[in-house]
Design an enzyme around this catalytic site. Sequence first.
Site, short mmCIF file in Angstrom:
data_model
loop_
_atom_site.label_atom_id
_atom_site.label_comp_id
_atom_site.label_asym_id
_atom_site.label_seq_id
_atom_site.Cartn_x
_atom_site.Cartn_y
_atom_site.Cartn_z
N ASN A 241 -5.24 2.55 -10.67
CA ASN A 241 -4.35 1.73 -9.86
C ASN A 241 -4.76 1.65 -8.39
O ASN A 241 -4.62 0.60 -7.76
CB ASN A 241 -2.90 2.23 -9.98
CG ASN A 241 -2.73 3.66 -9.52
OD1 ASN A 241 -3.59 4.51 -9.73
ND2 ASN A 241 -1.60 3.93 -8.89
N GLU B 154 -1.43 15.24 -10.93
CA GLU B 154 -0.50 14.28 -10.31
C GLU B 154 -0.25 13.21 -11.35
O GLU B 154 -1.14 12.41 -11.65
CB GLU B 154 -1.10 13.72 -9.02
CG GLU B 154 -0.07 13.10 -8.09
CD GLU B 154 0.22 11.65 -8.42
OE1 GLU B 154 1.28 11.40 -9.05
OE2 GLU B 154 -0.58 10.80 -8.06
N CYS C 132 2.28 4.83 -8.54
CA CYS C 132 3.16 5.86 -9.09
C CYS C 132 4.36 6.11 -8.20
O CYS C 132 5.35 6.71 -8.63
CB CYS C 132 2.38 7.16 -9.31
SG CYS C 132 1.60 7.80 -7.82
N GLU D 17 -1.38 18.02 -3.58
CA GLU D 17 -2.57 17.54 -2.88
C GLU D 17 -2.18 17.26 -1.44
O GLU D 17 -1.03 17.36 -1.05
CB GLU D 17 -3.10 16.27 -3.56
CG GLU D 17 -3.53 16.49 -5.00
CD GLU D 17 -4.04 15.22 -5.67
OE1 GLU D 17 -5.19 15.21 -6.12
OE2 GLU D 17 -3.27 14.24 -5.74
#
Length: 482
Positions: free
Chosen positions: A150, A248, A282, A461
């Site tokens: 994405n 993630e 997301c 992260e």
Amino acid sequence: MQKLQNYINGKLIDPLGNQYLDNYDPSTGKVYSLIPDSDERDVQMAVEAAQKAYPVWSVMPKDDRAAVLMKIAALIDQNLERLAKAESKDNGKPVALARTVDIPRASANFHFYATGILHYATEAHAMEDTAINYTLRGPVGVAGCISPWNLPLYLFSWKIAPALAAGNCVVAKPSEITPMTAFLLSEICIEAGLPDGVLNIVHGYGHKVGRAITAHPEIPLISFTGGTKTGAEIARVAAPMFKKLSLELGGKNPNIIFGDCDYNHMLATTMRSSFANQGQICLCGSRILVERSMYEKFKTDFVAKAMKMTVGNPADEKTKMGAIVSKEHMEKILACIELAKEEGGKILCGGKRVWLEGENKEGYFIAPTIIEGLPFDCRTNQEEIFGPVVTIMPFDTEEEALRYANSTSYGLSATVWTENLTRAHRIAGHIHAGIVWVNCWLLRDLRTPFGGVKSSGVGREGGFEAFHFFTEPKNVCIQIKN
């Protein structure tokens, strides 16, 4: 027809099996390049190259490693237009979005971690007159980095940059759906003088290349961004091998709107948080919860704005929404819309494929879709769609809004709109999510931790959290003699 190549041991090479996959332009539905269909043999070659490079790269002075990464950042800046057009063609997103967000952020990732490693410090703990403890942090070894389709270069660099800055060597797999900018990054790394084997990029399917990286005994840590189902499979394979994991994963993010919000700012931002990158982020707010007192006004204005959005050729500067990334994903989104209808949802706008003319007549386009009338606990409001589809529903109390917001198995992000500071703090504290934006969306400080809870992932992260993940701490205790 351009054939992409793997980047292994500092060179661009063909896959050992000499097999290739078709790479589609989502805006036309046509193949425009070929991708290496790599396998475990290519991964093994990449691991061996990384292992060979590691003894030198891991002890290289931080200033020298930082200088190479800064050179990569500068070359990304110099190639901004080329990379933006490549990202747009490969992914389907508007070129203007790639030019202003994706590529600049990729450069910023390398720049941030190149300079960040120069300021990364560890701790010391004195035991009065008995001893002193200090912590050493060193690179782990060969890092496996697997990124999604994405935000291709944006998220690819988000993993690679801190891993390299910390002294690791990397075997990386970009998505086979959007490989082009990772391939162009290979060329940039060669031009920047990155030592051979420090970064290796292996293209191909997840079930072949991704699985080989995950299962390889000489790769002690995995950083993955992608779907929750794939993340669970990675954990299943990697956990018994005691690998470090950063996952993630997906999201079903709530956008909670109170009646006292800055209405115009909220409405403009909610359009972005719903439909940016065709809803394929997301962090997009896919469940919009609106205080009942302003629900009808919001619905009218939100639908009117969505119906005016330009869905078109991603290369056109006027386009606000481009193509869905692949035919398969487009069909999945359309199936989700049909499910919403079956569950009693009312389509207020969109809900169908958009057919363009000319070279884009076979492209994968979906109109921005708004759905109302669904219960908070139906499948449409519980499962990730990952497309330009949002649901809207009213609420009466804070408690009700929080119950709706926290009802899913996900917990990546949330957005809260209110001018009441006390309420903002209270709601933020009770939302089950790793990130809460108040009166904004996707406002990112690279120093802050990024990640989710529940089915949205494991680990964090961003900032020094990334350096913590890509290094291993060692405590040294020295006794003080009287």
